[in-house]
Design a protein around this motif. Structure first.
Motif, PDB file in Angstrom:
ATOM      1  N   UNK A   1      82.965  26.214  25.825  1.00 20.05           N
ATOM      2  CA  UNK A   1      81.903  27.197  25.839  1.00 20.05           C
ATOM      3  C   UNK A   1      82.472  28.534  25.371  1.00 20.05           C
ATOM      4  N   UNK A   2      81.724  29.218  24.534  1.00 21.22           N
ATOM      5  CA  UNK A   2      82.184  30.502  24.019  1.00 21.22           C
ATOM      6  C   UNK A   2      82.049  31.584  25.087  1.00 21.22           C
ATOM      7  N   UNK A   3      82.788  32.647  24.896  1.00 25.31           N
ATOM      8  CA  UNK A   3      82.710  33.778  25.822  1.00 25.31           C
ATOM      9  C   UNK A   3      81.307  34.371  25.830  1.00 25.31           C
ATOM     10  N   UNK A   4      80.697  34.460  24.660  1.00 23.71           N
ATOM     11  CA  UNK A   4      79.343  35.008  24.572  1.00 23.71           C
ATOM     12  C   UNK A   4      78.345  34.146  25.339  1.00 23.71           C
ATOM     13  N   UNK A   5      78.463  32.822  25.209  1.00 23.41           N
ATOM     14  CA  UNK A   5      77.564  31.912  25.926  1.00 23.41           C
ATOM     15  C   UNK A   5      77.775  32.023  27.435  1.00 23.41           C
ATOM     16  N   UNK A   6      79.031  32.099  27.859  1.00 26.64           N
ATOM     17  CA  UNK A   6      79.334  32.228  29.292  1.00 26.64           C
ATOM     18  C   UNK A   6      78.735  33.522  29.836  1.00 26.64           C
ATOM     19  N   UNK A   7      78.911  34.628  29.103  1.00 25.32           N
ATOM     20  CA  UNK A   7      78.355  35.910  29.532  1.00 25.32           C
ATOM     21  C   UNK A   7      76.829  35.845  29.577  1.00 25.32           C
ATOM     22  N   UNK A   8      76.235  35.220  28.568  1.00 28.22           N
ATOM     23  CA  UNK A   8      74.769  35.119  28.505  1.00 28.22           C
ATOM     24  C   UNK A   8      74.222  34.326  29.694  1.00 28.22           C
ATOM     25  N   UNK A   9      74.888  33.237  30.052  1.00 23.34           N
ATOM     26  CA  UNK A   9      74.445  32.418  31.189  1.00 23.34           C
ATOM     27  C   UNK A   9      74.554  33.214  32.490  1.00 23.34           C
ATOM     28  N   UNK A  10      75.681  33.900  32.673  1.00 19.31           N
ATOM     29  CA  UNK A  10      75.860  34.685  33.907  1.00 19.31           C
ATOM     30  C   UNK A  10      74.870  35.841  33.974  1.00 19.31           C
ATOM     31  N   UNK A  11      74.676  36.541  32.861  1.00 19.92           N
ATOM     32  CA  UNK A  11      73.753  37.675  32.846  1.00 19.92           C
ATOM     33  C   UNK A  11      72.316  37.212  33.061  1.00 19.92           C
ATOM     34  N   UNK A  12      71.931  36.113  32.425  1.00 22.37           N
ATOM     35  CA  UNK A  12      70.577  35.580  32.608  1.00 22.37           C
ATOM     36  C   UNK A  12      70.361  35.150  34.060  1.00 22.37           C
ATOM     37  N   UNK A  13      71.363  34.510  34.636  1.00 20.24           N
ATOM     38  CA  UNK A  13      71.276  34.095  36.041  1.00 20.24           C
ATOM     39  C   UNK A  13      71.151  35.314  36.941  1.00 20.24           C
ATOM     40  N   UNK A  14      71.985  36.337  36.691  1.00 15.27           N
ATOM     41  CA  UNK A  14      71.944  37.567  37.475  1.00 15.27           C
ATOM     42  C   UNK A  14      70.540  38.169  37.436  1.00 15.27           C
ATOM     43  N   UNK A  15      69.980  38.319  36.241  1.00 21.43           N
ATOM     44  CA  UNK A  15      68.644  38.900  36.101  1.00 21.43           C
ATOM     45  C   UNK A  15      67.577  37.985  36.703  1.00 21.43           C
ATOM     46  N   UNK A  16      67.740  36.681  36.539  1.00 22.27           N
ATOM     47  CA  UNK A  16      66.795  35.721  37.112  1.00 22.27           C
ATOM     48  C   UNK A  16      66.799  35.731  38.628  1.00 22.27           C
ATOM     49  N   UNK A  17      67.926  36.094  39.204  1.00 19.88           N
ATOM     50  CA  UNK A  17      68.011  36.152  40.666  1.00 19.88           C
ATOM     51  C   UNK A  17      67.086  37.222  41.238  1.00 19.88           C
ATOM     52  N   UNK A  18      66.769  38.251  40.464  1.00 17.93           N
ATOM     53  CA  UNK A  18      65.824  39.256  40.952  1.00 17.93           C
ATOM     54  C   UNK A  18      64.456  38.614  41.156  1.00 17.93           C
ATOM     55  N   UNK A  19      64.045  37.763  40.216  1.00 16.63           N
ATOM     56  CA  UNK A  19      62.769  37.064  40.378  1.00 16.63           C
ATOM     57  C   UNK A  19      62.848  36.086  41.552  1.00 16.63           C
ATOM     58  N   UNK A  20      63.940  35.331  41.635  1.00 10.02           N
ATOM     59  CA  UNK A  20      64.116  34.376  42.735  1.00 10.02           C
ATOM     60  C   UNK A  20      64.083  35.115  44.072  1.00 10.02           C
ATOM     61  N   UNK A  21      64.802  36.237  44.154  1.00  7.85           N
ATOM     62  CA  UNK A  21      64.836  37.010  45.400  1.00  7.85           C
ATOM     63  C   UNK A  21      63.438  37.530  45.748  1.00  7.85           C
TER      64      UNK A  21
END
Length: 173
Positions: free
Chosen positions: A1-21
């Motif tokens: 997995x590329x660094x960009x893909x890893x960052x994108x997954x973590x950032x998307x998850x982080x932002x998605x957690x606001x909706x989940x929360x």
């Protein structure tokens, strides 16, 4: 997995957690799990509250994703990192700044953090499962930004330590 893909997954998850929360807080904590969350809306003399058990759910989910995704650093690892990052920010903003559960960060002059604090205080005006507003952590309604801009920021005052020995009182060491 590329660094960009890893960052994108973590950032998307982080932002998605606001909706989940927001969703979990609005429909689950103020719904069927109110018997646990109620402890967070009422004053009590205890250091911990039943509401703190929710950390175990999200912390365990994050840890399991990191552990099982670590050998290959696959998507599970980076989703776990995103959840952990959101949880860390949640702790510092919600528990430390807003509720003052640790005394090292009490007030902020930052407009966003002040608006966030005001919105959360409004959420806690209701002590029943119904009638609350502002269920998220990071997203703040524009009305609280306007209020934070109108209200002056707290001033910083340094507390001086009182002299405790006779020598200190007389100006000595």
């Amino acid at each position: 997995m590329t660094t960009l893909a890893a960052f994108a997954i973590s950032a998307t998850t982080f932002l998605g957690m606001e909706f989940v929360a927001w969703f979990m807080h609005r429909f689950v904590l103020h719904g069927p799990l109110w018997f646990l969350h109620r402890s967070h809306h009422v004053r009590h003399p205890h250091r911990f509250e039943r509401n703190d058990f929710f950390f175990l759910f999200y912390g365990s989910l994050s840890a399991l994703l990191i552990i099982y995704g670590a050998p290959d650093k696959d998507w599970r690892f980076w989703v776990g990192v995103g959840i952990a990052a959101y949880g860390t920010l949640y702790f510092f903003v919600h528990d430390v700044l807003i509720h003052g559960r640790m005394r090292f960060w009490r007030k902020s002059r930052n407009t966003y953090l002040r608006a966030l604090n005001m919105a959360h205080k409004m959420h806690h005006k209701a002590i029943t499962r119904d009638g609350s507003e502002e269920f998220g952590l990071l997203w703040v309604s524009p009305k609280y930004f306007e209020l934070a801009l109108r209200r002056p920021a707290p001033t910083r005052t340094l507390r001086t330590r009182a002299a405790s020995t006779p020598q200190e009182k007389e100006g000595g060491r």
